[in-house]
Scaffold this active site. Structure first.
Site, PDB file in Angstrom:
ATOM      1  N   TYR A 159     -48.143  67.863 -12.624  1.00 59.69           N
ATOM      2  CA  TYR A 159     -48.090  69.334 -12.608  1.00 59.69           C
ATOM      3  C   TYR A 159     -49.069  69.883 -11.565  1.00 59.69           C
ATOM      4  O   TYR A 159     -48.707  70.707 -10.719  1.00 59.69           O
ATOM      5  CB  TYR A 159     -48.453  69.827 -14.009  1.00 59.69           C
ATOM      6  CG  TYR A 159     -48.610  71.321 -14.176  1.00 59.69           C
ATOM      7  CD1 TYR A 159     -47.559  72.196 -13.945  1.00 59.69           C
ATOM      8  CD2 TYR A 159     -49.825  71.853 -14.632  1.00 59.69           C
ATOM      9  CE1 TYR A 159     -47.703  73.561 -14.144  1.00 59.69           C
ATOM     10  CE2 TYR A 159     -49.972  73.216 -14.847  1.00 59.69           C
ATOM     11  CZ  TYR A 159     -48.918  74.061 -14.598  1.00 59.69           C
ATOM     12  OH  TYR A 159     -49.064  75.409 -14.798  1.00 59.69           O
ATOM     13  N   LYS A 163     -48.319  71.766  -7.999  1.00 60.46           N
ATOM     14  CA  LYS A 163     -48.788  73.134  -7.734  1.00 60.46           C
ATOM     15  C   LYS A 163     -49.620  73.204  -6.453  1.00 60.46           C
ATOM     16  O   LYS A 163     -49.548  74.197  -5.726  1.00 60.46           O
ATOM     17  CB  LYS A 163     -49.579  73.667  -8.937  1.00 60.46           C
ATOM     18  CG  LYS A 163     -48.696  73.983 -10.135  1.00 60.46           C
ATOM     19  CD  LYS A 163     -47.662  75.072  -9.825  1.00 60.46           C
ATOM     20  CE  LYS A 163     -46.860  75.489 -11.025  1.00 60.46           C
ATOM     21  NZ  LYS A 163     -45.860  76.546 -10.723  1.00 60.46           N
TER      22      LYS A 163
HETATM   23  C1  AKB Z   1     -51.119  74.196 -18.923  1.00 65.99           C
HETATM   24  O1  AKB Z   1     -51.957  74.044 -19.820  1.00 65.99           O
HETATM   25  O2  AKB Z   1     -50.486  73.258 -18.405  1.00 65.99           O
HETATM   26  C2  AKB Z   1     -50.873  75.596 -18.409  1.00 65.99           C
HETATM   27  C3  AKB Z   1     -51.763  75.891 -17.248  1.00 65.99           C
HETATM   28  C4  AKB Z   1     -53.189  76.145 -17.455  1.00 65.99           C
HETATM   29  O3  AKB Z   1     -51.296  75.914 -16.144  1.00 65.99           O
HETATM   30  N1  AKB Z   1     -51.079  76.543 -19.445  1.00 65.99           N
END
Ligand code: AKB
Length: 331
Positions: A159, A163
């Site tokens: 993730y 990003k």
């Molecule tokens: C997550 O915990 O993955 C999200 C974020 C902080 O991007 N809420």
């Protein structure tokens, strides 16, 4: 003009920016439903098109345009942009930090290929585009207390990697093609009417539901894990205000925004003001390792200086708002 208690037109908005036609991807997630509501009040009900791959609840269907759109289907997105005469894309489709680790190939497709599709379309059709980033775009080598906008970013989740990729790709398209790319790095978002799905910060929403339903909060993070957080109304307002900021004011394309930082211990103390008998047990899981690499405090001074970002809710105000919404008897 009024939304979420904020009045007044944003400065410098004219023509199509005054009533832009907006496509929101992943709109049934934690942020999309609320943002559609806020933007429909501001830009007109039919000017905001919600999209997702799920069957929406009846109230969504009744609230304004909703269409099926798979972020991996370039032609379908192209068709929507043309048919609805879209000016802005708000690109919310993504797998979050915890769920992404459980399905890395899917996270790569949705978070990276999906982004490539919307960037290319925004370039072709000269759209303004917003892609949220996150505290998860930082990692163990970043300064964590506080974390500034510009520093080492070596995240350890797919993730986070996706990003950082989104931030860099968007900024590349901005410099190379003049595309109006904008991104905000969000902390954990706390909302009452929608649920987060698969994040590391989800515990801060779960505590309210557990407190009211069973009176027993099982926390998967250690009691002293400090993370930046923000109430949903502040988050949605930050998107609208940022998107309406004239380009001339922006010194960067990606800004940190935050409102508060707290630990599980601190939110438990606050929640016990409403549910004094709340029982808390700690059952630490894999999300702890993710949280341990993330910012403890977020430095959003550039957003505050450049385009006037200001949060309105701190921890006690946020808890009050959550209980007022989830259990009006606490008012
Ligand atoms: C997550 O915990 O993955 C999200 C974020 C902080 O991007 N809420």
């Amino acid at each position: 003009r009024q939304y979420n208690g904020v009045t007044g037109a944003a400065p410098g908005v004219k023509d199509k920016n005054d009533h832009p036609r907006v496509l929101i991807t992943g709109s049934l997630g934690q942020l999309g439903t609320g943002l559609a509501k806020v933007m429909r009040q501001r830009y007109g009900q039919n000017n905001v098109i919600m999209s997702d791959i799920l069957k929406p609840p009846q109230e969504i269907l009744e609230s304004g345009p909703y269409v099926f759109a798979d972020i991996l289907d370039f032609k379908k997105l192209q068709e929507l942009i043309v048919n609805y005469n879209i000016d802005w894309i708000i690109h919310f489709s993504a797998l979050l930090s915890a769920i992404g680790e459980n399905n890395v190939p899917l996270a790569m497709r949705v978070n990276i290929e999906g982004l490539h599709n919307v960037l290319e379309l925004a370039k072709q059709y000269r759209l303004k585009i917003f892609v949220p980033s996150t505290i998860g775009a930082f990692g163990p080598d970043s300064p964590r207390d506080p974390t500034p906008d510009l520093c080492i970013q070596r995240p350890r989740t797919i993730y986070g990697v996706s990003k950082v990729h989104a931030e860099l790709m968007g900024e590349y398209y901005y410099h190379k093609f003049g595309m109006d790319f904008r991104s905000l790095r969000f902390p954990g978002i706390i909302s009452a009417d929608t649920n987060p799905g698969g994040g590391t910060t989800d515990y801060a929403v779960k505590i309210f539901h557990d407190a009211l339903k069973s009176g027993h909060f099982k926390c998967y993070l250690r009691e002293d894990t400090m993370l930046p957080m923000m109430f949903i109304d502040d988050c949605l307002r930050s998107v609208v205000e940022f998107m309406e900021t004239p380009e001339s004011k922006l010194k960067m394309r990606t800004y940190n925004v935050t409102a508060m930082s707290f630990t599980p211990d601190e939110i438990v103390e606050e929640v016990r003001k409403y549910v004094p008998e709340l029982k808390v047990t700690y059952e630490i899981d894999g999300r702890q390792a993710i949280a341990d690499t993330w910012p403890k405090r977020f430095d959003d001074s550039n957003a505050r200086a450049d385009w006037g970002w200001k949060h309105t809710m701190d921890l006690p105000q946020m808890c009050k708002a959550m209980f007022e919404f989830l259990d009006p008897s606490h008012q």
